[in-house]
Design a protein around this motif. Structure first.
Motif, short mmCIF file in Angstrom:
data_model
loop_
_atom_site.label_atom_id
_atom_site.label_comp_id
_atom_site.label_asym_id
_atom_site.label_seq_id
_atom_site.Cartn_x
_atom_site.Cartn_y
_atom_site.Cartn_z
N THR A 1 0.91 -1.79 0.40
CA THR A 1 0.24 -0.22 -0.02
C THR A 1 0.16 1.06 -0.37
O THR A 1 0.80 2.12 -0.64
N VAL A 2 1.82 1.35 0.57
CA VAL A 2 3.08 2.29 0.57
C VAL A 2 3.18 2.68 -0.42
O VAL A 2 3.33 3.75 -0.78
N PRO A 3 4.19 1.64 -1.46
CA PRO A 3 4.20 2.17 -2.96
C PRO A 3 3.76 2.60 -3.67
O PRO A 3 3.10 3.03 -4.41
N LEU A 4 1.81 2.08 -3.31
CA LEU A 4 1.27 2.07 -4.51
C LEU A 4 0.71 3.73 -4.04
O LEU A 4 0.56 3.77 -4.99
N LEU A 5 0.47 3.97 -3.00
CA LEU A 5 -0.40 5.26 -2.45
C LEU A 5 1.28 6.25 -3.04
O LEU A 5 0.96 7.63 -3.70
N ARG A 6 2.49 5.71 -2.29
CA ARG A 6 3.37 6.54 -3.31
C ARG A 6 3.25 7.34 -4.35
O ARG A 6 3.46 8.26 -5.21
N ARG A 7 2.97 6.19 -5.57
CA ARG A 7 2.92 6.52 -7.08
C ARG A 7 1.50 7.08 -7.33
O ARG A 7 1.96 7.47 -8.28
N HIS A 8 1.19 7.33 -6.77
CA HIS A 8 -0.10 7.98 -7.03
C HIS A 8 0.18 9.18 -6.05
O HIS A 8 -1.59 10.08 -6.44
N GLY A 9 1.24 9.92 -5.74
CA GLY A 9 1.34 11.46 -5.29
C GLY A 9 1.63 11.94 -3.69
O GLY A 9 0.82 12.43 -3.92
N HIS A 10 1.20 10.94 -3.08
CA HIS A 10 1.17 10.98 -2.28
C HIS A 10 2.16 10.94 -0.78
O HIS A 10 3.26 10.57 -1.88
N GLU A 11 2.46 12.01 -0.19
CA GLU A 11 3.38 11.94 1.20
C GLU A 11 3.90 10.71 1.49
O GLU A 11 2.89 10.18 2.24
N MET A 12 4.93 10.17 1.69
CA MET A 12 5.32 9.73 2.70
C MET A 12 4.49 9.62 3.82
O MET A 12 4.07 8.09 4.99
N ARG A 13 4.25 10.40 4.83
CA ARG A 13 3.69 10.53 6.06
C ARG A 13 1.81 10.40 5.72
O ARG A 13 1.83 9.21 7.04
N ASP A 14 1.01 10.58 5.27
CA ASP A 14 0.24 10.05 4.78
C ASP A 14 0.12 8.26 3.90
O ASP A 14 -1.08 7.80 4.54
N CYS A 15 0.64 8.12 3.34
CA CYS A 15 1.16 6.72 3.22
C CYS A 15 0.88 6.13 3.89
O CYS A 15 0.44 4.81 4.16
N VAL A 16 2.32 6.12 4.98
CA VAL A 16 2.20 5.17 6.14
C VAL A 16 1.05 5.77 7.23
O VAL A 16 0.18 3.98 7.59
N SER A 17 -0.13 6.52 7.46
CA SER A 17 -0.58 7.09 8.05
C SER A 17 -1.49 5.82 7.49
O SER A 17 -2.66 5.53 8.14
N ALA A 18 -2.11 5.85 6.35
CA ALA A 18 -3.20 5.28 5.72
C ALA A 18 -2.62 3.41 5.80
O ALA A 18 -3.17 2.24 5.12
N ALA A 19 -1.44 2.85 5.93
CA ALA A 19 -1.28 1.98 5.52
C ALA A 19 -2.11 1.23 6.59
O ALA A 19 -2.08 0.18 6.80
N ASN A 20 -1.53 1.57 7.89
CA ASN A 20 -1.78 0.99 9.23
C ASN A 20 -2.71 0.66 8.97
O ASN A 20 -3.75 -0.86 9.84
N PRO A 21 -4.32 1.25 8.92
CA PRO A 21 -5.19 0.74 9.10
C PRO A 21 -6.34 -0.35 7.86
O PRO A 21 -6.34 -1.23 8.34
N LEU A 22 -4.90 -0.24 7.02
CA LEU A 22 -4.96 -1.46 5.50
C LEU A 22 -4.94 -2.45 5.68
O LEU A 22 -4.88 -3.46 5.18
N SER A 23 -3.72 -2.57 7.14
CA SER A 23 -3.24 -3.52 7.46
C SER A 23 -4.47 -4.22 8.56
O SER A 23 -3.85 -5.77 8.39
N ILE A 24 -4.79 -4.03 9.15
CA ILE A 24 -5.82 -4.53 9.90
C ILE A 24 -6.95 -5.43 9.50
O ILE A 24 -6.57 -6.69 10.21
N PRO A 25 -7.16 -5.61 8.51
CA PRO A 25 -8.26 -5.91 8.46
C PRO A 25 -7.36 -8.14 7.42
O PRO A 25 -7.27 -8.92 7.96
N VAL A 26 -5.97 -7.85 7.87
CA VAL A 26 -4.60 -8.46 6.92
C VAL A 26 -4.59 -9.17 8.23
O VAL A 26 -4.46 -10.75 8.13
N ALA A 27 -4.00 -9.26 9.73
CA ALA A 27 -4.04 -8.81 10.57
C ALA A 27 -4.80 -10.00 11.23
O ALA A 27 -4.63 -10.93 11.73
N VAL A 28 -6.13 -9.48 11.74
CA VAL A 28 -6.97 -10.32 12.09
C VAL A 28 -7.53 -11.36 11.58
O VAL A 28 -7.89 -12.54 11.87
#
Length: 262
Positions: A164-191
């Motif tokens: 998700t970080v590389p995907l969002l990064r390539r769509h123009g998001h700052e790294m800080r925003d990529c990381v903020s989105a990556a954590n909630p997007l990881s929750i369903p995978v983890a559960v």
């Protein structure tokens, strides 16, 4: 005692990488846990499954806490998170079921191969180190990309951040925003991963202190030290410039690849 110290250091490092890079567990936890449990004869046949399973359980706590903190700070972009999170969750169910059917060494080989592909993509294609112009995720990317992310992340126990970080990064998001989105997007995978590995590994590990393939002792140590690492990062580590943030992300991936390959 040495193993406990290693686990605590790994957990503390995981807490730092959760906040800075969205790595809720996998890329740090999997190599360390693998090397610890690969030695005892009764555990070695299941070493990679134990490492991946324990990693997914750690991510439930790490990614969950980091997501709550990002939400309180107003850093979660719901337009990015939805509906991508639902497709990642759907893929995670399939990936978790598939992982239970694969042999231990095959999962390890896939883990290493995935690291190589991710590193090559970040270094050889433009649009990661230097942020491109922002653009919206297409419907196809959200649907097919989300399912693919969920399958691979749950299969390898790495969470969704590595994709998700590389995907969002390539769509123009700052790294800080990529990381903020990556954590909630990881929750369903983890559960999904934690539940599946817990059920699939019932009576498979000939040792006490396991819930399926999940090592409860290692889980508690990693979660406690990871929480300390997240608090340390929030309070003591200043904001990292965007380009440097992206470069450190790549260096971290390379370090984990070397640790896992060796």
């Amino acid at each position: 005692m040495n193993d406990i110290i290693i686990i605590l250091l790994a957990g503390f490092t995981t807490g730092i990488t959760t906040v800075l890079f969205g790595f809720g567990g996998g890329f740090i936890v999997v190599p360390f846990v693998y090397h610890i449990v690969a030695g005892p004869p009764g555990l070695s046949p299941h070493a990679m499954h134990i490492a991946v399973a324990t990693s997914t359980a750690v991510m439930v706590f790490n990614a969950g806490w980091a997501s709550v903190q990002s939400g309180r700070a107003g850093r979660l972009n719901t337009a990015v998170l939805f509906p991508l999170v639902w497709f990642i969750a759907a893929g995670a169910v399939g990936g978790s079921l598939l992982a239970a059917l694969l042999k231990d060494e095959l999962v390890r080989a896939l883990f290493i191969l995935y690291l190589i592909i991710t590193l090559a993509d970040c270094l050889m294609r433009k649009g990661f180190i230097t942020r491109p112009q922002p653009r919206k995720l297409s419907g196809t990317t959200v649907r097919l990309g989300g399912i693919f992310i969920g399958v691979v992340a749950a299969l390898l126990g790495v969470g969704g951040s590595v994709m998700t970080v590389p995907l969002l990064r390539r769509h123009g998001h700052e790294m800080r925003d990529c990381v903020s989105a990556a954590n909630p997007l990881s929750i369903p995978v983890a559960v999904c991963g934690a539940v599946t590995y817990s059920l699939a590994g019932l009576h498979a590990v000939p040792a006490p202190g396991y819930s399926g393939f999940i090592s409860l002792k290692i889980l508690v140590l990693l979660t406690a030290s990871g929480f300390c690492g997240m608090l340390f990062t929030r309070r003591c580590i200043p904001a990292v410039p965007d380009v440097l943030h992206a470069r450190i992300y790549v260096i971290l991936l390379l370090a984990v690849l070397m640790a896992m390959a060796i």
